[in-house]
Scaffold this active site. Structure first.
Site, PDB file in Angstrom:
ATOM      1  N   ASP A 101     -13.832  87.528  -9.129  1.00 46.78           N
ATOM      2  CA  ASP A 101     -14.883  88.484  -9.472  1.00 46.78           C
ATOM      3  C   ASP A 101     -16.148  88.149  -8.682  1.00 46.78           C
ATOM      4  OD1 ASP A 101     -13.177  89.527 -11.356  1.00 46.78           O
ATOM      5  OD2 ASP A 101     -14.033  88.352 -13.006  1.00 46.78           O
ATOM      6  N   VAL A 102     -17.052  89.115  -8.626  1.00 48.84           N
ATOM      7  CA  VAL A 102     -18.283  88.929  -7.846  1.00 48.84           C
ATOM      8  C   VAL A 102     -19.095  87.725  -8.347  1.00 48.84           C
ATOM      9  CG1 VAL A 102     -19.604  90.627  -9.210  1.00 48.84           C
ATOM     10  CG2 VAL A 102     -20.301  90.138  -6.875  1.00 48.84           C
TER      11      VAL A 102
END
Ligand code: URA
Length: 232
Positions: A101-102
């Site tokens: 994920d970011v």
């Protein structure tokens, strides 16, 4: 093979661009700057561009220490792709062997070898991944047991596969979690199902490949032959 043809193949550039590159003096053959595209190479010659051995351009296997704020996909309009952290020729050939994920940091594997990355990402191969997790609330006494039994995630039919949890620092709500699958937001959803919240997530290991502690966030290196072979 002629040096200019070799550069075209290795870097994915045109003959004209290869000639320009040669003129710049950035190409060396066995450590000596070479400007002649007509030079005939033998297999023993070591060609480098900007001191980077071009023999490495072929199947490439890279570990990146991903910082927060980068996505493991193409630019999404808000965040940079983690690809901008690489300084590689033929970028279009590379892909992520599994995503983070970011806001997740740590080990990301990048390659141009589709079969190799399939071994990592395919659910069939159940490749282990270890995450360091910091939770918002304290670690429940029953978490280890529940994670071993399998967790019912929202919108999933099956329980998660048995996962292994190890408390690192209970006062800091810090633990290590090893899972054998890679569902969307899996770790965050597992702890959400347990009534907690992941505050910070860092991937340390994929299969036998451990994030190199010498890599600062945003740095990368090529995998060793043993690391590459460990996936097969
Ligand atoms: N699980 C998550 O929730 N996020 C990640 O980035 C990786 C695993």
């Amino acid at each position: 093979m002629r040096l200019d043809k070799f550069l075209c193949d290795a870097l994915g550039i045109t003959r004209k661009e290869a000639t320009k590159l040669l003129k710049s003096g950035e190409v060396t053959v066995d450590g000596v700057a070479s400007k002649s595209g007509a030079l005939k190479l033998t297999e023993a010659n070591q060609v480098a561009w900007q001191e980077r051995p071009l023999s490495q351009v072929g199947p490439r296997y890279i570990m990146l220490n991903k910082p927060a704020g980068f996505v493991c996909s193409h630019e999404d309009g808000f965040n940079h792709t983690a690809f901008v952290l690489l300084d590689e020729p033929k970028m279009q050939d590379l892909h992520f062997a599994g995503r983070l994920d970011v806001d997740t940091t740590g080990l990301v594997l990048i390659t141009d070898d589709g079969q190799w990355s399939h071994r990592i990402t395919s659910p069939k191969h159940k490749c282990d991944k270890t995450y360091r997790v910091w939770l918002a609330d304290s670690i429940g006494d029953d978490y280890a047991e529940q994670l071993t039994q399998g967790i019912q995630l929202r919108n999933e039919r099956e329980l998660t596969l048995p996962a292994h949890m190890e408390v690192v620092d209970a006062s800091n709500n810090e633990l290590l979690l090893t899972i054998h699958e890679g569902k969307y937001h899996q770790v965050k959803r597992m702890f959400a199902a347990l009534g907690n919240k992941v505050e910070q997530l860092h991937r340390e290991r994929v299969g036998a490949i451990v994030l190199d502690e010498a890599l600062e966030p945003g740095d990368y290196r090529y995998l060793t032959a043993d690391e590459i072979a460990s996936v097969w």
